[in-house]
Design a protein around this motif. Structure first.
Motif, short mmCIF file in Angstrom:
data_model
loop_
_atom_site.label_atom_id
_atom_site.label_comp_id
_atom_site.label_asym_id
_atom_site.label_seq_id
_atom_site.Cartn_x
_atom_site.Cartn_y
_atom_site.Cartn_z
N LEU A 292 0.83 -1.20 0.00
CA LEU A 292 0.00 0.00 0.00
C LEU A 292 0.87 1.26 0.00
CD1 LEU A 292 -2.79 1.37 0.35
CD2 LEU A 292 -2.54 1.04 2.80
N LEU A 293 1.90 1.25 0.86
CA LEU A 293 2.79 2.41 0.92
C LEU A 293 3.58 2.55 -0.38
CD1 LEU A 293 3.91 1.92 4.60
CD2 LEU A 293 2.79 3.95 3.72
N ARG B 111 1.32 4.19 -2.87
CA ARG B 111 1.12 5.63 -2.61
C ARG B 111 2.37 6.43 -2.95
NH1 ARG B 111 -2.66 6.30 2.79
NH2 ARG B 111 -4.37 5.02 2.03
N HIS C 180 8.30 11.76 1.17
CA HIS C 180 9.24 11.61 2.28
C HIS C 180 8.54 10.94 3.47
CE1 HIS C 180 12.66 12.24 4.75
NE2 HIS C 180 12.03 13.06 5.56
N ARG C 181 7.34 11.44 3.78
CA ARG C 181 6.62 10.88 4.92
C ARG C 181 6.27 9.40 4.67
NH1 ARG C 181 1.37 10.39 5.48
NH2 ARG C 181 0.97 11.82 3.76
N LEU D 190 9.27 7.26 5.05
CA LEU D 190 9.57 7.06 6.47
C LEU D 190 8.64 6.01 7.07
CD1 LEU D 190 10.04 10.74 7.74
CD2 LEU D 190 11.81 9.07 7.30
N GLN D 191 7.38 6.07 6.68
CA GLN D 191 6.42 5.10 7.22
C GLN D 191 6.73 3.69 6.72
OE1 GLN D 191 2.74 7.12 6.14
NE2 GLN D 191 2.33 7.49 8.29
N LEU E 198 9.56 2.52 8.74
CA LEU E 198 9.10 2.26 10.10
C LEU E 198 8.33 0.93 10.15
CD1 LEU E 198 8.99 3.35 12.96
CD2 LEU E 198 6.95 4.64 12.35
N ALA E 199 7.52 0.68 9.13
CA ALA E 199 6.78 -0.59 9.08
C ALA E 199 7.75 -1.75 9.07
CB ALA E 199 5.89 -0.62 7.84
N ARG E 200 8.82 -1.61 8.32
CA ARG E 200 9.82 -2.69 8.29
C ARG E 200 10.54 -2.80 9.62
NH1 ARG E 200 11.75 -0.92 2.29
NH2 ARG E 200 10.16 -2.07 1.14
N ALA F 193 -0.51 3.19 16.98
CA ALA F 193 -1.11 3.18 15.63
C ALA F 193 -2.63 3.33 15.69
CB ALA F 193 -0.74 1.90 14.90
N VAL G 116 15.38 6.24 13.50
CA VAL G 116 15.05 7.62 13.18
C VAL G 116 16.26 8.50 13.42
CG1 VAL G 116 13.49 9.54 13.66
CG2 VAL G 116 12.74 7.19 14.01
N ASP H 270 17.74 12.56 12.78
CA ASP H 270 17.14 13.87 12.98
C ASP H 270 16.39 14.27 11.72
OD1 ASP H 270 18.20 13.95 15.50
OD2 ASP H 270 20.09 14.80 14.78
N GLY H 271 15.20 13.78 11.61
CA GLY H 271 14.40 14.11 10.44
C GLY H 271 14.46 13.08 9.34
N PRO I 144 11.42 18.86 13.32
CA PRO I 144 12.32 19.91 13.78
C PRO I 144 12.28 21.16 12.91
CG PRO I 144 13.57 18.12 12.81
CD PRO I 144 12.16 17.69 12.85
N ARG J 53 12.66 12.69 18.16
CA ARG J 53 12.62 11.41 17.43
C ARG J 53 11.40 10.59 17.89
NH1 ARG J 53 18.19 10.86 19.17
NH2 ARG J 53 19.51 11.91 17.66
N ARG K 56 8.25 11.92 16.56
CA ARG K 56 8.15 11.65 15.12
C ARG K 56 7.70 10.21 14.89
NH1 ARG K 56 8.27 13.97 10.76
NH2 ARG K 56 9.48 13.47 8.89
N LEU L 49 4.24 9.26 13.00
CA LEU L 49 4.23 8.41 11.80
C LEU L 49 3.37 7.17 12.01
CD1 LEU L 49 8.00 8.69 10.84
CD2 LEU L 49 6.08 9.51 9.46
N LEU L 50 3.45 6.60 13.21
CA LEU L 50 2.64 5.40 13.50
C LEU L 50 1.15 5.74 13.51
CD1 LEU L 50 4.75 3.80 16.36
CD2 LEU L 50 4.25 2.72 14.16
N ALA L 51 0.83 6.90 14.07
CA ALA L 51 -0.59 7.27 14.17
C ALA L 51 -1.22 7.48 12.80
CB ALA L 51 -0.72 8.55 14.99
N MET M 231 -0.18 5.77 10.06
CA MET M 231 0.20 4.63 9.21
C MET M 231 -1.04 4.06 8.54
SD MET M 231 3.20 2.90 8.84
CE MET M 231 4.11 2.38 10.28
#
Lengths: 189, 220
Positions: free
Chosen positions: A103-104, A107, A119-120, A123-124, A127-129, A147, A181, A183-184, B17, B38, B41, B45-47, B49
């Motif tokens: 799905l990601l 998108r 970018h978001r 990142l997701q 994060l899922a992985r 979540a 994660v 810094d950004g 940031p 962090r 963030r 991101l989880l919220a 997903m």
């Protein structure tokens, strides 16, 4: 004959009551089922199995104060009994939790080049992985609390653990995920 | 900007940031707030997903099935229906190793894996699950299922070969086959997965079991 008609009327009434009680929660049950299974068919099966188990308990359902988390609690037990325990069986030793990132991926492919969305979403996806690296206990807590937004108390009730345990697992899990994660941005291990 | 102000701002911005230059400056010199950023963030991101949408009509479908109105139709699907206590699951695990062409590793060994054997009661439907484990995504793989004449696939009467294309996810993929042994004796199911010039076959021998010993499983 009257008894037979009464039986069917009674069943119809129970079905109606059951439907009214659980229908508002089917969407959130599916969401949580998908987060656990990462597969839409399995998620649908899990919701169906949960409702099948619950139908005979319609009287009990009517007395439940916060039905949403209570239903998820029942679904979690179904998930553990019917999926997770099986996945630990020798026949299925490779059946770990795997993030479904299709799905990601879709998108990301559809988003305009260079957009913040890409970018978001990337990142997701990372994060899922990263969630794959968590233990089941920590992942359960993260998925329910962060979540899906259940409170620590609700998560404790769903997983049948103390609130203190929920908080400590959350803390450890987030610490683990923070390693991914920067810094950004995310840094792969 | 002090730490208190920084954390309040991070709470509002989900740990981003770049929301304010003063914040960015504070984060440059404060490891504790960077760590907090962090964490915020990750939570943000989880919220957000996304969840894969269910197929249309999911709510009505699960409700109907749960109330027992369309159970027979539900079981025709070639997918893993979570088992009820009364149902029978026969699982066969296959590990597929497809390597990229020219990737410097051993080529995918073509041919058949060691056959698995399942013992079933004739004329009863049993869910035979083939678990296909692959270390990487196999996009657009061709999957073929062949059944001997003595076997029938529920919902596909008189069809002895099914072929379709699907992507296999990294990890374990489940193929569920509601199979019936039509007479005594045995029958053979062959599942073939073709991808990237390589192919893998798994053979499952479905054999009639004595009444008291039905549904025994032998693993690959």
């Amino acid at each position: 004959m009257a008894k037979i008609i009464g039986f069917f009327q009674s069943r119809a009434v129970r079905e109606h009551r059951f439907s009214e009680l659980v229908s508002p929660h089917i969407g959130s049950l599916y969401r949580m089922a998908w987060r656990w299974t990462q597969d839409s068919d399995l998620a649908e099966d899990l919701v169906q199995e949960t409702l099948t188990k619950l139908f005979p308990r319609v009287d009990e359902l009517e007395g439940v104060e916060k039905l949403g988390p209570w239903l998820v609690r029942v679904q979690y037990r179904c998930f553990v009994d019917m999926y997770r325990k099986r996945s630990r069986a020798p026949a299925c030793e490779n059946l770990g939790w795997r993030a479904d990132t299709d799905l990601l991926d879709a998108r990301i492919a559809a988003a305009p080049d260079g957009s913040d969305d890409i970018h978001r979403l990337e990142l997701q996806r990372d994060l899922a992985r990263a969630l794959e690296n968590l233990g089941e206990d920590q992942r359960d807590v993260i998925l329910l609390h962060d979540a899906e937004g259940y409170s620590a108390g609700e998560v404790a009730a769903i997983l049948n653990i103390s609130i203190g345990t929920v908080k400590s697992r959350l803390h450890r899990a987030r610490n683990q995920l923070k390693k991914f994660v920067g810094d950004g941005t995310f840094e792969r291990i | 900007m002090n730490c208190n102000e920084a954390t309040k701002l991070l709470d509002r911005t989900g740990g981003t940031p770049a929301a304010c230059s003063e914040l960015a400056e504070h984060l440059d010199g404060c490891e504790a707030c960077r760590d907090y950023a962090r964490e915020r963030r990750v939570i943000a991101l989880l919220a957000d997903m996304p969840v894969c949408e269910p197929r249309p009509g999911m709510e009505a479908r699960v409700m109907q099935r749960a109330l027992g109105r369309s159970r027979s139709a539900a079981r025709v699907h070639l997918r893993w229906a979570l088992a009820t206590a009364a149902s029978v699951i026969l699982a066969v695990v296959v590990t597929l190793q497809f390597y990229p062409a020219g990737g410097g590793r051993n080529p995918a060994p073509a041919g058949a894996l060691q056959p698995a054997v399942v013992h079933v009661t004739p004329r009863q439907t049993h869910m035979v699950k083939v678990l296909l484990t692959t270390p990487r995504v196999l996009k657009d793989a061709e999957i073929t299922v062949r059944l001997d004449d003595n076997l029938s696939l529920q919902g596909y009467d008189d069809v002895h070969e099914l072929k379709w294309r699907a992507s296999l996810k990294r990890g374990t993929n489940r193929l569920s086959l509601p199979v019936q042994l039509l007479r005594g004796g045995s029958g053979k199911i062959t599942v073939t997965v073709r991808h990237g010039g390589g192919s893998k076959h798994i053979t499952v021998n479905v054999t009639a079991a004595p009444e008291q010993n039905a549904t025994k499983i032998s693993m690959v």
